[in-house]
Design a protein around this motif. Structure first.
Motif, PDB file in Angstrom:
ATOM      1  N   THR A   3       0.867  -1.188   0.000  1.00  0.00           N
ATOM      2  CA  THR A   3       0.000   0.000   0.000  1.00  0.00           C
ATOM      3  C   THR A   3       0.899   1.232   0.000  1.00  0.00           C
ATOM      4  O   THR A   3       2.113   1.122  -0.151  1.00  0.00           O
ATOM      5  N   THR A   4       0.271   2.386   0.232  1.00  0.00           N
ATOM      6  CA  THR A   4       1.047   3.632   0.287  1.00  0.00           C
ATOM      7  C   THR A   4       1.619   3.877   1.675  1.00  0.00           C
ATOM      8  O   THR A   4       2.414   4.787   1.871  1.00  0.00           O
ATOM      9  N   GLY A   5       1.181   3.113   2.650  1.00  0.00           N
ATOM     10  CA  GLY A   5       1.647   3.318   4.020  1.00  0.00           C
ATOM     11  C   GLY A   5       0.566   2.898   4.987  1.00  0.00           C
ATOM     12  O   GLY A   5      -0.475   2.354   4.577  1.00  0.00           O
ATOM     13  N   THR A   6       0.796   3.124   6.262  1.00  0.00           N
ATOM     14  CA  THR A   6      -0.183   2.722   7.278  1.00  0.00           C
ATOM     15  C   THR A   6      -1.551   3.341   6.999  1.00  0.00           C
ATOM     16  O   THR A   6      -2.583   2.668   7.091  1.00  0.00           O
ATOM     17  N   ASN A  57      -7.140   2.594   5.545  1.00  0.00           N
ATOM     18  CA  ASN A  57      -8.246   3.026   4.686  1.00  0.00           C
ATOM     19  C   ASN A  57      -8.756   1.878   3.817  1.00  0.00           C
ATOM     20  O   ASN A  57      -9.954   1.784   3.548  1.00  0.00           O
ATOM     21  N   LEU A  58      -7.849   1.009   3.393  1.00  0.00           N
ATOM     22  CA  LEU A  58      -8.274  -0.148   2.594  1.00  0.00           C
ATOM     23  C   LEU A  58      -9.164  -1.077   3.425  1.00  0.00           C
ATOM     24  O   LEU A  58     -10.204  -1.543   2.946  1.00  0.00           O
ATOM     25  N   VAL A  59      -8.790  -1.305   4.671  1.00  0.00           N
ATOM     26  CA  VAL A  59      -9.631  -2.147   5.533  1.00  0.00           C
ATOM     27  C   VAL A  59     -10.975  -1.459   5.788  1.00  0.00           C
ATOM     28  O   VAL A  59     -12.042  -2.086   5.717  1.00  0.00           O
ATOM     29  N   PRO A  65      -2.716 -10.897  -3.169  1.00  0.00           N
ATOM     30  CA  PRO A  65      -2.745  -9.463  -2.888  1.00  0.00           C
ATOM     31  C   PRO A  65      -2.903  -8.584  -4.128  1.00  0.00           C
ATOM     32  O   PRO A  65      -3.182  -7.406  -4.010  1.00  0.00           O
ATOM     33  N   MET A  66      -2.785  -9.195  -5.345  1.00  0.00           N
ATOM     34  CA  MET A  66      -2.817  -8.399  -6.571  1.00  0.00           C
ATOM     35  C   MET A  66      -4.131  -7.607  -6.719  1.00  0.00           C
ATOM     36  O   MET A  66      -4.163  -6.543  -7.309  1.00  0.00           O
ATOM     37  N   LYS A  67      -5.185  -8.202  -6.171  1.00  0.00           N
ATOM     38  CA  LYS A  67      -6.505  -7.574  -6.214  1.00  0.00           C
ATOM     39  C   LYS A  67      -6.499  -6.123  -5.717  1.00  0.00           C
ATOM     40  O   LYS A  67      -7.297  -5.297  -6.144  1.00  0.00           O
ATOM     41  N   PHE A  68      -5.583  -5.859  -4.788  1.00  0.00           N
ATOM     42  CA  PHE A  68      -5.560  -4.526  -4.153  1.00  0.00           C
ATOM     43  C   PHE A  68      -4.467  -3.617  -4.721  1.00  0.00           C
ATOM     44  O   PHE A  68      -4.251  -2.527  -4.217  1.00  0.00           O
ATOM     45  N   GLU A  69      -3.760  -4.101  -5.738  1.00  0.00           N
ATOM     46  CA  GLU A  69      -2.577  -3.356  -6.196  1.00  0.00           C
ATOM     47  C   GLU A  69      -2.746  -2.869  -7.629  1.00  0.00           C
ATOM     48  O   GLU A  69      -1.923  -3.117  -8.508  1.00  0.00           O
ATOM     49  N   ALA A  70      -3.820  -2.122  -7.847  1.00  0.00           N
ATOM     50  CA  ALA A  70      -4.097  -1.580  -9.178  1.00  0.00           C
ATOM     51  C   ALA A  70      -3.169  -0.413  -9.495  1.00  0.00           C
ATOM     52  O   ALA A  70      -2.712   0.287  -8.602  1.00  0.00           O
ATOM     53  N   GLY A  71      -2.934  -0.215 -10.769  1.00  0.00           N
ATOM     54  CA  GLY A  71      -2.104   0.916 -11.194  1.00  0.00           C
ATOM     55  C   GLY A  71      -0.631   0.585 -11.025  1.00  0.00           C
ATOM     56  O   GLY A  71      -0.260  -0.441 -10.453  1.00  0.00           O
ATOM     57  N   THR A  72       0.206   1.472 -11.553  1.00  0.00           N
ATOM     58  CA  THR A  72       1.641   1.253 -11.387  1.00  0.00           C
ATOM     59  C   THR A  72       2.003   1.425  -9.922  1.00  0.00           C
ATOM     60  O   THR A  72       1.637   2.410  -9.295  1.00  0.00           O
ATOM     61  N   LEU A  73       2.681   0.459  -9.408  1.00  0.00           N
ATOM     62  CA  LEU A  73       3.021   0.464  -7.980  1.00  0.00           C
ATOM     63  C   LEU A  73       4.178   1.416  -7.696  1.00  0.00           C
ATOM     64  O   LEU A  73       4.875   1.859  -8.613  1.00  0.00           O
ATOM     65  N   GLY A  85      -5.784  -0.992 -13.892  1.00  0.00           N
ATOM     66  CA  GLY A  85      -4.870  -1.961 -14.480  1.00  0.00           C
ATOM     67  C   GLY A  85      -4.126  -2.734 -13.410  1.00  0.00           C
ATOM     68  O   GLY A  85      -3.737  -2.181 -12.394  1.00  0.00           O
ATOM     69  N   GLY A  86      -3.977  -4.025 -13.646  1.00  0.00           N
ATOM     70  CA  GLY A  86      -3.132  -4.819 -12.760  1.00  0.00           C
ATOM     71  C   GLY A  86      -3.858  -5.513 -11.637  1.00  0.00           C
ATOM     72  O   GLY A  86      -3.269  -6.329 -10.947  1.00  0.00           O
ATOM     73  N   ASN A  87      -5.150  -5.195 -11.414  1.00  0.00           N
ATOM     74  CA  ASN A  87      -5.828  -5.900 -10.317  1.00  0.00           C
ATOM     75  C   ASN A  87      -7.023  -6.713 -10.802  1.00  0.00           C
ATOM     76  O   ASN A  87      -7.706  -7.325 -10.007  1.00  0.00           O
ATOM     77  N   ASN A  88      -7.269  -6.690 -12.129  1.00  0.00           N
ATOM     78  CA  ASN A  88      -8.450  -7.406 -12.620  1.00  0.00           C
ATOM     79  C   ASN A  88      -8.041  -8.624 -13.435  1.00  0.00           C
ATOM     80  O   ASN A  88      -6.955  -8.686 -14.000  1.00  0.00           O
ATOM     81  N   ASP A  89      -8.957  -9.565 -13.492  1.00  0.00           N
ATOM     82  CA  ASP A  89      -8.742 -10.773 -14.279  1.00  0.00           C
ATOM     83  C   ASP A  89      -9.432 -10.596 -15.626  1.00  0.00           C
ATOM     84  O   ASP A  89      -8.800 -10.633 -16.687  1.00  0.00           O
TER      85      ASP A  89
END
Lengths: 147, 411
Positions: free
Chosen positions: B92-95, B100-102, B272-280, B254-258
Motif C-alpha cells: 500500500t502507500t503506508g499505514t 483506509n483499505l480495511v 494481494p494483486m486484487k488490491f494493487e491496481a495501477g503502477t506500484l 490496471g493490474g488488479n483485474n482478471d
C-alpha cells in the motif's frame, strides 16, 4: 529605530514574554459588533479566534482568544494593541510592513513599534506561520469589512 | 547482542554526511515520525532507476520479469518478517493507506446500522478518521476503550467495551504519543470470542519489536516502510486470507483485474494483486526489502533492548533536570513525551531546533489524547537503533536550559 523602547535582544525578549504572559487583548468579546475569523496552524497547536470591531471607519476594538505558542500569541496581542484607533488604510499598511519584515523583505519600521521584536522570526523558519497567522487573519477581516 | 549505535551510523549517509541543523550537528530524535535510510536501501532505489527500470505486471521482456521477481522477493521478505503467508502481504502507500483499505474495502461493505466500531482515545488520526467515515456511511456507532490512568489499553477495559454489536476493534499496538504496548495477543483472543475483527495499527510497533501475526492472531495489521528504515510512500497491509478474499479493492484499474466486460462485470485477481491496481511504488517496494533485511541483520530484539535502555536513560536524565513533566515514564517504547516547565510545546521544539535537536511538538495527530493528558500539546522525543546516550544528554541539557527558549530567535 522609532520604537518606544530600547531595542536590545533582552528587551525584545521581555516584550514577547510580557505580551504572552500578560496579554492585554486575550478575551472573547461580550458585546455586539465584532467580526471574527478562526486562525489555526497545520502543525496543529495554534488554534485561536481573532475578533475585530469597527466604529466610524476605525478599529474600535481588537481581541483574540484560544491556544497559542509564545510567538503567535504575543504577535497577535501586539497587533491588537496597534490596530485600535487605526483606519483601514493605516491598518493594512501596518500589517503589510510587518509581513514584509517577517519575510525578510524591505519594510517601513516607522509604523511597527513593539512588533519589531519579531524581526528575527526568519531564524526559525518553522515559526513564520506562527508570527503571521493572527496578522493575516485580522487583515482578512479588514478586507471583508470593507466590502 | 548489544548493538553499537555509533558503528551502525557508518551505514547511514545522514550521519556520515554530518548533516547540520541551525549550524549544529543534527540530533535526530523524531524516529516515530520517520527514520534515516541505510546505504543498502538508497542503493537499491538507485539501482532500480539506473539499471533496472521497467514496470511490473506481466511484461514480455527480461527487465519486466526481473521487476516482478523483485517485487515478489520483497513480499516474501515482509512475510518472513511478520510471519505471514506471502499472499497475505498487500503493498500500500503506508499505514494510512492500509487502514483506509480495511475501512472502505472491508468494513464499509460488511457493517450494518447499529454495529459498533471500537477504538481508543490514544489512536492516531489515521486509525480514527477512516472509521468516522465508515460509521457515517453504514450507520455504525463509534465506541472507545477507556485508557487506564497511565494511558494504557488493557485487556480488561477492552473486554468491558465489547458488546454483541462490536464488529470491528481498531487499535494501535504501540501508541504514537505515549508508547505503551497494547496486549494485542490477549485482545485478539477476546475479540474473536466476541466475533469481532481486530485491526492493528503497527506503525509504531513493527519497526521496533518482534511482531508475529500468527502468534498475535490479529486479523489485519498495517505498517509503513519509512518508519522502519525504508522508503516513504510504501507500506503493508497484512490480512488473513479469508478476510482479504472478502475485502473489495477500493482502488481499481490496471493490474488488479482478471476479466471485465463492457456491461460492467469484472472479476478481480486474487489477493494481494486484487488490491494493487495501477503502477506500484516500485522503488518503494524494492527499497523495503533491504530495509527489513538490515533490521533483521541487526536483530529486532537487539533494537528493542537498545530502545528500552535509551528510554530508561532519557527518563532518568530528563527527571534530573527538574525542569519538565514526563507523561509516559513507564511506557515500553523508545518514546518520551514531555513538556518543559512553563514553556509551550511548540516553543520548546523551536528551542530544541535552535540547538540542532529534531523533536516533534504538538498533538502528534492524536488530538483526542490531549484531553486525557490535560495539556494542549507535548514534545515527543523518539529513538531508534542509531540513537545514542549522547543524543539524550544533549536533549536533557537543552531541557535544563528551557527557560532560555527565546534564545532561538536572538542568539
Amino acid at each position: 529605530m522609532p520604537t518606544s523602547f530600547e531595542l536590545t535582544p533582552m528587551m525584545m525578549r521581555e516584550v514577547i514574554m510580557d505580551h504572552y504572559s500578560n496579554p492585554r487583548h486575550k478575551s472573547t468579546p461580550s458585546g455586539d459588533g465584532y467580526v471574527s475569523i478562526h486562525a489555526s496552524s497545520t502543525n496543529c497547536i495554534d488554534d485561536f479566534d481573532v475578533y475585530l470591531k469597527k466604529e466610524n471607519g476605525k478599529v474600535a476594538d481588537a481581541l483574540w482568544n484560544g491556544v497559542s505558542c509564545t510567538i503567535s500569541g504575543a504577535s497577535t496581542d501586539i497587533l491588537c494593541d496597534q490596530l485600535i484607533g487605526k483606519n483601514d488604510e493605516e491598518a493594512h499598511y501596518l500589517i503589510k510592513q510587518y509581513l514584509n519584515m517577517i519575510e525578510e523583505k524591505e519594510f517601513d519600521d516607522s509604523v511597527l513599534d513593539e512588533a519589531i521584536v519579531f524581526m528575527n522570526t526568519g531564524k526559525q523558519a518553522a515559526r513564520i506561520h506562527c508570527a503571521t497567522m493572527g496578522w493575516t487573519a485580522m487583515d482578512e477581516i479588514l478586507y471583508k469589512e470593507e466590502k | 547482542m548489544k548493538l553499537d549505535p555509533i558503528a551502525l551510523r557508518n551505514d547511514f549517509s545522514m550521519y556520515r554526511n554530518a548533516v547540520k541543523m541551525q549550524g549544529k550537528p543534527l540530533v535526530w530524535l523524531d524516529n516515530a515520525s520517520t527514520t534515516f535510510k541505510p546505504d543498502c536501501v538508497i542503493e537499491e532505489i538507485v539501482r532500480y532507476y539506473s539499471e533496472e527500470t521497467a514496470n511490473s505486471h506481466r511484461g514480455d521482456y527480461d527487465l519486466c520479469y526481473n521487476i516482478d521477481q523483485k517485487i515478489l522477493a520483497s513480499r516474501k521478505t515482509v512475510a518472513h518478517f511478520i510471519n505471514s503467508e506471502v499472499e497475505e502481504v498487500v503493498f500500500t502507500t503506508g499505514t494510512t493507506g492500509s487502514i483506509n483499505l480495511v475501512a472502505f474495502g472491508y468494513a464499509a461493505k460488511t457493517l450494518k446500522e447499529g454495529d459498533e466500531i471500537l477504538l481508543s482515545e490514544a489512536e492516531h488520526a489515521s486509525n480514527l478518521l477512516p472509521w468516522f467515515k465508515v460509521a457515517e456511511l453504514t450507520g455504525a456507532r463509534l465506541a472507545y476503550v477507556p485508557l487506564d490512568k497511565e494511558g494504557r489499553i488493557t485487556v480488561e477495559n477492552v473486554q468491558k467495551s465489547l458488546t454483541p454489536k462490536t464488529k470491528i476493534v481498531a487499535l494501535a499496538q504501540v501508541g504514537n504519543v505515549l508508547g505503551f504496548v497494547a496486549p494485542i495477543k490477549e485482545i485478539a483472543a477476546i475479540c474473536h470470542r466476541n466475533h469481532s475483527i481486530l485491526v492493528v495499527d503497527g506503525a509504531q510497533s513493527v519497526p521496533h519489536m518482534k511482531v508475529d501475526v500468527k502468534d498475535l492472531d490479529c486479523d489485519f495489521l498495517s505498517f509503513s516502510g519509512h518508519k522502519l528504515l525504508g522508503p516513504t510512500g510504501v507500506g503493508v497491509l497484512y490480512g488473513k486470507m479469508s478476510l482479504l478474499l472478502e475485502t473489495d479493492p477500493y482502488v481499481s484499474g490496471g493490474g488488479n483485474n482478471d476479466k471485465f466486460y463492457k456491461e460492467g462485470t469484472v472479476t478481480f485477481l486474487k489477493p494481494p494483486m486484487k488490491f494493487e491496481a495501477g503502477t506500484l511504488n516500485i522503488e518503494g517496494i524494492l527499497g523495503l526489502k533491504p530495509a527489513i533485511e538490515y533490521i533483521e541483520k541487526v536483530g529486532i530484539e537487539n533494537i528493542n533492548a537498545h530502545e528500552r535502555e535509551l528510554k530508561a536513560y532519557a527518563v532518568e536524565k530528563l527527571k534530573a533536570t527538574k525542569n519538565c513533566v514526563i507523561y509516559n515514564e513507564d511506557s515500553e517504547a523508545g518514546i518520551v513525551t514531555f513538556n518543559i516547565d512553563g514553556v509551550f510545546a511548540q516553543d520548546a521544539a523551536t528551542f530544541l531546533n535552535s540547538r540542532g535537536i529534531a523533536c516533534r511538538s504538538g498533538q502528534h495527530c492524536a488530538k483526542i489524547l490531549n484531553d486525557f493528558l490535560g495539556t494542549p500539546a507535548t514534545v515527543r522525543a523518539s529513538f531508534y537503533l542509531y540513537t545514542t546516550k549522547e543524543d539524550i544528554d544533549l536533549l536533557a541539557d537543552a531541557v535544563a536550559h528551557g527557560k532560555e527558549f527565546l534564545d532561538a530567535y536572538f542568539i
